[in-house]
Scaffold this motif. Structure first.
Motif: not given
Lengths: 177, 476
Positions: B162-167, B241-243, B247-256
């Motif tokens: 998605w990032d490729v398309f977005a950028i 930010s979806f990158d 993911s399922v990494i604590p600290g990254w996996h947040t909806t904010i």
């Protein structure tokens, strides 16, 4: 790409947008046929004064956007349901929410490229195109009102001439473009 | 003609300019020989660019092993730089699109340069994922195209795609938007030029004449492109930010993450615009077009977005504690107290605390303070991305895999090198294109020039109104 001149144009230069705007209003009231108006920046009220029809560029944009949307969505659907179905992370083949970002991006991309290309095409512009210009200060600080006098009688020409003089045009010139 | 303008509104163009004077002031710098300061800066920028090319060559020749990434920390300076540059690239389109829709007239003074900055920043950002691939020459594999391997397609479910398309969409649309705005101004430069310069600008101006119908279409196109760019600019950093967030990494996996990233991007983008504008207005003598009022407005945006980012940081901390999930709690404890505590401190002080000085109008209008603050914010936002990436990865689920990471000279060189790439592009831009949108400035002159609006004219208008009222009375 310069085309050969085929038109005689009589034009006058005004110093302010309010002057040219009232001149255009007056020309319309007098039923004079304006060839075109050239200004250094978009003058508010000019489209109404010139009685220009509304630009349909936004409709073209909508169609291009729709093409982009369908290309992206149907393309991904075909690839992931029939051409090469793969399961990613236990999700269904046709995982619509995951298609939304790319569908959105391609909608915007197609609409933007399509509209820009359409804009330059219908305006007769593009890389390397050289369109005749009437005066070098039109893109600087002069506001130009032009009449087409290619096949005009002498009476018509003097009518245009006196109109330009009366409405406050400073420099009045005839030029072949 | 265009509605009533409050006489007490601050003027956006000072020096009682005429239309011709505006043309002279803004097109002038492209017609003179560059100053000594420009030449020295340009030489430095090109040296930076050369060093960048050297570091890229080194990375490809030796391999990604020339970086200090390891099995635990797979993303380091490269992705930090990528997110940093993309974030900076958000201000231009925000200024030219969202502020156009909101009818903010002050955008006309800065939109051209900010959009140029956007385009160059996105170019710099795009370098990092490509270099990070290692095999740069296979970069085209990221695009879905019919190939002889099946055809084997890319994974449309992946946020990296998605990032490729977005950028790439963002880059293309920004470029088109920017160039369409430039065409009438290139025509202005063209009509003042002669000889070889005339030929060059004849080409760049695309045959613009200034016809009423063309202006009408041009305005329509600008408005629709602005309408399209507005959700686009918000989508780009959301997808970046979806990158992390998907993911399922604590600290990254947040909806904010999406709103927090977008606010941060606008924050850092405006800081970079300030850095560049303060230098540009000084060097090219554009103080009459980029006034203290402009700088004040941008500082307000910096204050607002910096505070939003601050709220996001605190929300993250609160939610991690409130979640009751030990891995999440540990991830944030580790950010504050772990091996990278210094980058968390840098982030908090540069992004949240220091912008608070902009509650004071005096400081918002102080050039030196603004310039220093813009540098702080740039540094702070770099730290933010480093905190998110490196400190999270350094302490993952398995304590036996815990690791530490610091960049090698190659990674630092790549970052400094992109600064060279960016500066080279920007310096060339200031030489060939009008740095302020000439036509747009002229179109706001009558309701933003200091001979028409502002306090000193308010008195005039007041007196004028009184005279009129009196004379009206006399007639009766």
């Amino acid at each position: 790409m310069k085309r050969s001149p085929n038109k005689d144009v009589l034009f006058g230069l005004y110093n302010d947008e309010t002057e040219i705007l009232s001149a255009v209003h007056k020309a319309k009231a007098d039923h004079l046929d304006i060839y075109d108006v050239f200004t250094p920046f978009p003058v508010h009220g000019m489209e109404d004064a010139m009685e220009l029809s509304e630009s349909r560029l936004h409709m073209a944009g909508f169609v291009y956007g729709l093409i982009g949307l369908l290309t992206a969505f149907l393309g991904m659907t075909w690839i992931f349901t029939s051409d090469w179905p793969i399961i990613f992370g236990g999700k269904p083949y046709w995982s619509v929410p995951a298609f939304i970002p790319i569908t959105f991006e391609l909608t915007v991309l197609f609409a933007a490229i399509g509209m820009v290309v359409t804009f330059y095409t219908i305006c007769g512009m593009g890389p390397g195109v050289i369109n005749p210009t009437l005066h070098d200060r039109i893109t600087d600080d002069k506001f130009c009102l032009a009449f087409d006098v290619t096949n005009a009688s002498d009476a018509d020409k003097s009518k245009f001439q006196s109109f330009l003089e009366k409405t406050g045009a400073e420099e009045i010139t005839q030029k072949q473009i | 003609m265009s509605g009533h303008i409050s006489p007490i509104r601050e003027p956006l163009i000072t020096g009682a300019k005429t239309y011709h004077q505006i043309t002279e002031d803004i097109c002038g710098p492209t017609e003179r020989m560059p100053s000594r300061a420009w030449m020295i800066t340009f030489v430095l920028a090109v040296l930076g660019l050369a060093f960048y090319i050297f570091c890229v060559t080194w990375t490809i020749w030796v391999g990604i092993g020339s970086w200090n990434l390891n099995r635990t920390i797979g993303w380091g300076w490269d992705i930090t730089n990528f997110v940093w540059w993309v974030g900076i690239g958000h201000a231009g389109t925000l200024i030219s699109a969202i502020l156009l829709l909101f009818r903010q007239k002050w955008r006309t003074g800065v939109n051209r340069a900010a959009e140029a900055m956007t385009i160059f920043a996105v170019i710099c950002a795009g370098q990092f994922p490509l270099i990070h691939m290692g095999r740069l020459w296979l970069g085209f594999f990221i695009f879905p195209y019919p190939n002889t391997r099946g055809p084997l397609w890319v994974n449309f479910n992946s946020p990296l795609l998605w990032d490729v398309f977005a950028i790439s969409t963002y880059f293309t649309v920004s470029l088109l938007f920017w160039y369409t705005g430039l065409v009438p101004d290139f025509a202005t430069v063209r009509d003042r030029a002669s000889g070889i310069r005339r030929k060059v600008y004849d080409f760049l101006a695309f045959g613009w004449t200034g016809s009423a119908k063309h202006w009408q279409r041009w305005e329509s196109l600008s408005l629709i492109l602005a309408g399209l760019s507005t959700p686009l600019v918000l989508s780009v950093h959301t997808i970046v930010s979806f990158d992390f967030a998907t993911s399922v990494i604590p600290g990254w996996h947040t909806t904010i993450f999406p709103p927090y990233f977008v606010a941060g991007a606008i924050f850092s983008g405006f800081a970079m615009v300030q850095t560049l504008m303060i230098i540009t207005r000084k060097v090219l003598h554009l103080e009459d077009y980029i006034t203290l009022e402009h700088i004040d407005s941008m500082n307000k945006v910096i204050l607002a977005t910096g505070t939003i980012v601050g709220v996001a940081y605190l929300t993250e901390l609160f939610i991690s504690w409130y979640s009751g999930y030990i891995y999440e709690q540990f991830a944030f404890y580790n950010r504050l107290m772990g091996p990278y505590w210094w980058s968390y401190v840098g982030m908090m002080s540069c992004n949240v605390l220091s912008p608070q000085i902009f509650w004071s109008k005096k400081l918002r209008q102080n050039i030196v303070v603004t310039f220093a603050m813009s540098i702080f914010v740039n540094i702070g936002m770099w730290f933010e991305r480093f905190v998110i990436i490196a400190s999270t990865l350094a302490r993952d689920y398995l304590p036996s895999a815990w690791s530490y990471y610091s960049a090698t000279w190659v990674e630092i060189g790549l970052f400094i090198g992109t600064l060279g790439l960016f500066s080279t592009c920007y310096l060339i831009f200031t030489r060939v294109a009008p740095v302020v949108a000439v036509a747009e400035i002229k179109s706001i002159l009558k309701n933003a020039g200091d001979q028409y609006v502002g306090m000193k004219n308010a008195h005039k208008e007041h007196a004028h109104a009184e005279v009129e009222a009196k004379s009206g009375h006399d007639h009766h």
